[in-house]
Enzyme design. Sequence first.
Site, PDB file in Angstrom:
ATOM      1  CB  ILE A 183      29.232   9.601 -12.551  1.00  0.00           C
ATOM      2  CG1 ILE A 183      29.036   9.212 -11.244  1.00  0.00           C
ATOM      3  CG2 ILE A 183      29.804   8.529 -14.125  1.00  0.00           C
ATOM      4  CD1 ILE A 183      30.062   7.926 -11.125  1.00  0.00           C
ATOM      5  CG  ASN A 196      22.544   0.080 -17.858  1.00  0.00           C
ATOM      6  OD1 ASN A 196      22.217  -0.341 -18.611  1.00  0.00           O
ATOM      7  ND2 ASN A 196      22.709   0.825 -16.723  1.00  0.00           N
ATOM      8  CB  ILE A 254      36.186   5.336 -25.535  1.00  0.00           C
ATOM      9  CG1 ILE A 254      36.691   5.470 -26.645  1.00  0.00           C
ATOM     10  CG2 ILE A 254      34.714   4.989 -25.606  1.00  0.00           C
ATOM     11  CD1 ILE A 254      36.439   4.511 -28.141  1.00  0.00           C
ATOM     12  CG  ASP A 255      40.713   7.854 -21.469  1.00  0.00           C
ATOM     13  OD1 ASP A 255      38.905   7.660 -21.559  1.00  0.00           O
ATOM     14  OD2 ASP A 255      40.806   7.239 -20.436  1.00  0.00           O
ATOM     15  NE  ARG A 307      28.364   7.302 -21.009  1.00  0.00           N
ATOM     16  CZ  ARG A 307      27.496   6.954 -20.962  1.00  0.00           C
ATOM     17  NH1 ARG A 307      26.338   7.861 -22.189  1.00  0.00           N
ATOM     18  NH2 ARG A 307      27.147   5.721 -20.945  1.00  0.00           N
TER      19      ARG A 307
HETATM   20  N1  EPU Z   1      34.835   7.131 -18.531  1.00  0.00           N
HETATM   21  C1  EPU Z   1      36.555   7.418 -19.282  1.00  0.00           C
HETATM   22  N2  EPU Z   1      37.228   7.022 -20.106  1.00  0.00           N
HETATM   23  C2  EPU Z   1      36.777   5.988 -20.251  1.00  0.00           C
HETATM   24  C3  EPU Z   1      35.583   5.345 -19.954  1.00  0.00           C
HETATM   25  C4  EPU Z   1      34.552   5.632 -19.175  1.00  0.00           C
HETATM   26  O1  EPU Z   1      37.062   8.301 -18.577  1.00  0.00           O
HETATM   27  O2  EPU Z   1      37.094   5.039 -21.078  1.00  0.00           O
HETATM   28  C5  EPU Z   1      34.387   7.358 -17.450  1.00  0.00           C
HETATM   29  C6  EPU Z   1      33.108   8.331 -17.778  1.00  0.00           C
HETATM   30  O3  EPU Z   1      33.401   9.769 -18.359  1.00  0.00           O
HETATM   31  C7  EPU Z   1      32.831   8.048 -15.954  1.00  0.00           C
HETATM   32  C8  EPU Z   1      32.967   7.319 -15.548  1.00  0.00           C
HETATM   33  O4  EPU Z   1      34.238   6.638 -16.023  1.00  0.00           O
HETATM   34  O5  EPU Z   1      32.869   9.747 -16.467  1.00  0.00           O
HETATM   35  C9  EPU Z   1      32.245   6.659 -15.449  1.00  0.00           C
HETATM   36  O6  EPU Z   1      31.380   5.932 -16.717  1.00  0.00           O
HETATM   37  P1  EPU Z   1      31.412   4.463 -16.935  1.00  0.00           P
HETATM   38  O7  EPU Z   1      32.283   4.253 -17.634  1.00  0.00           O
HETATM   39  O8  EPU Z   1      31.432   4.216 -15.399  1.00  0.00           O
HETATM   40  O9  EPU Z   1      29.715   4.982 -17.805  1.00  0.00           O
HETATM   41  P2  EPU Z   1      29.386   3.708 -18.756  1.00  0.00           P
HETATM   42  O10 EPU Z   1      29.994   3.008 -18.213  1.00  0.00           O
HETATM   43  O11 EPU Z   1      29.709   4.362 -19.779  1.00  0.00           O
HETATM   44  C10 EPU Z   1      27.230   2.569 -17.076  1.00  0.00           C
HETATM   45  C11 EPU Z   1      26.137   2.957 -17.282  1.00  0.00           C
HETATM   46  C12 EPU Z   1      25.357   4.244 -17.496  1.00  0.00           C
HETATM   47  C13 EPU Z   1      25.863   4.380 -15.816  1.00  0.00           C
HETATM   48  C14 EPU Z   1      27.035   4.530 -15.195  1.00  0.00           C
HETATM   49  C15 EPU Z   1      27.056   4.741 -14.212  1.00  0.00           C
HETATM   50  C16 EPU Z   1      25.417   0.877 -18.560  1.00  0.00           C
HETATM   51  C17 EPU Z   1      25.633   0.684 -21.080  1.00  0.00           C
HETATM   52  N3  EPU Z   1      25.838   2.437 -18.773  1.00  0.00           N
HETATM   53  O12 EPU Z   1      28.126   3.792 -18.317  1.00  0.00           O
HETATM   54  O13 EPU Z   1      23.768   4.183 -17.144  1.00  0.00           O
HETATM   55  O14 EPU Z   1      24.788   5.811 -15.593  1.00  0.00           O
HETATM   56  O15 EPU Z   1      27.879   3.328 -15.837  1.00  0.00           O
HETATM   57  O16 EPU Z   1      26.872   4.359 -13.470  1.00  0.00           O
HETATM   58  O17 EPU Z   1      25.847  -0.038 -18.432  1.00  0.00           O
HETATM   59  C18 EPU Z   1      21.958   4.627 -18.444  1.00  0.00           C
HETATM   60  O18 EPU Z   1      21.631   3.446 -18.113  1.00  0.00           O
HETATM   61  O19 EPU Z   1      21.001   5.557 -18.338  1.00  0.00           O
HETATM   62  C19 EPU Z   1      23.337   5.233 -18.267  1.00  0.00           C
HETATM   63  C20 EPU Z   1      23.813   6.238 -18.627  1.00  0.00           C
END
Ligand code: EPU
Length: 419
Positions: free
Chosen positions: A328, A22, A123-124, A121
């Site tokens: 999360i 990541n 993306i808002d 997941r």
């Molecule tokens: N969220 C929203 N709206 C958005 C973006 C996120 O509601 O526009 C919510 C998500 O649904 C979740 C929370 O915010 O409930 C946190 O999610 P986050 O966006 O931080 O997760 P991510 O950026 O999609 C990264 C890692 C994940 C890891 C999470 C939390 C990457 C590519 N992925 O995901 O890693 O679990 O942060 O630390 O960096 C993995 O490697 O298996 C993996 C899933």
Amino acid sequence: MKFEIIGGKTLKGEVKISGAKNNALKILASSLLFKNPIIIKNVPYIEDVFRMNELLKLLGVQISNPKKNTFILDSRNVKNFILDDKIAKRLRASIVVVGPLVGRFKKAVFPYPGGCVIGKRPIDIFLNSWKKLGINILEKNDLFTLKADKLDGTEIIFRVASVTATETILMTALMARGKTIIWNPAIEPEVLALIDFLKQSGAKIFVEKSKIEILGRNGKLLEFKKPFEIIPDRIEAGSFLILGSLLAENLKILNCNPQHLMSLVGILEEAGVEIKRGKNFFELKKPKMLKSVNVKTAEYPGFPTDLQAPLTVLLTQADGHSTVFETIYEGRLNYIEDLNRMGAKIFMCDPHRIIVFGKTPLRGRQIESPDLRAGLAFVIAALISSGKSIIENIYQIDRGYEGIDLKLQKLGLNIKRIV
Ligand code: EPU
């Protein structure tokens, strides 16, 4: 491909931790912000990195791989601003590419990013932030077209501290005119490592506890100065800490950063594991018995959601009942049915909470890997089970862990890759 695992063996020896997936994915994407080629070292050789490189190549980035784990990326000839539909849908991190892409070209086209079975997941946060930076967004049939005449720095407040949104939006803001402030950003070590790389290449970014300030460069690309080393994968290191707590006569975990794993160390110590640590290593052996612990996933520096499944496997071997609260993602406890079929006694209270009743012996089974983190948890479960397990769909595991079967074999464990 599948893994065939015969469980019940102990482990002994040393394991070297690879670069963090990541961190690598975002550093590779940042190549689009550079006017000269960038050299990146300690890149893990994993499927997600290969997909990211394919995605960047299709945009026109030239990529070479002079030796294993070192990549050179040259984005001088990039003309395309449309993300490949098939790859982007397979790789959630594809959305991070859109950050520098729209920053540099003021346009980008991408599909709703996929690649995930761990719950919604959304993306808002990305879309709202891009709008605030002055970007028009058109959505049709899950295809997003971003266009801007100019990008203006602004103040953005994140509803939740999203890791990929922080990385993506800060890379867009870097190309804007004027200053952007992101309030409530994610400050995971991988985010800070990306910022370090951008800063060593001329970016002006200031991180405080509750905000990140980005000085926009008004379209001026960055200049690569010195090779960047991907930080150690704290999730891989944490998984080995958990495995060691279950099976190690003695295990030394090398090339890691213990400071990134203090929440897990605290949990394992409470469970009765004694862990020695230095600047870049851990050493441990399995305790005589494990005690139950209550855990809750959280943003960094809390206990990472990516280690929740492996830790739950450990808790099946702890005396007493433990609770796990996944805060999360709501789909990230779906693997427990399979663990129960292996002999665990786990009760699901609601989609976010489980109670693990220990200690229960596990039996080998045929199981499918649903995502990469639960997939590795199944590998750990199979290694502590009696008898043989077959783990299917190991593409999911290869997405995130470099040569995991070889690393486990070297420790004396019985795991084979079969067709
Ligand atoms: N969220 C929203 N709206 C958005 C973006 C996120 O509601 O526009 C919510 C998500 O649904 C979740 C929370 O915010 O409930 C946190 O999610 P986050 O966006 O931080 O997760 P991510 O950026 O999609 C990264 C890692 C994940 C890891 C999470 C939390 C990457 C590519 N992925 O995901 O890693 O679990 O942060 O630390 O960096 C993995 O490697 O298996 C993996 C899933």
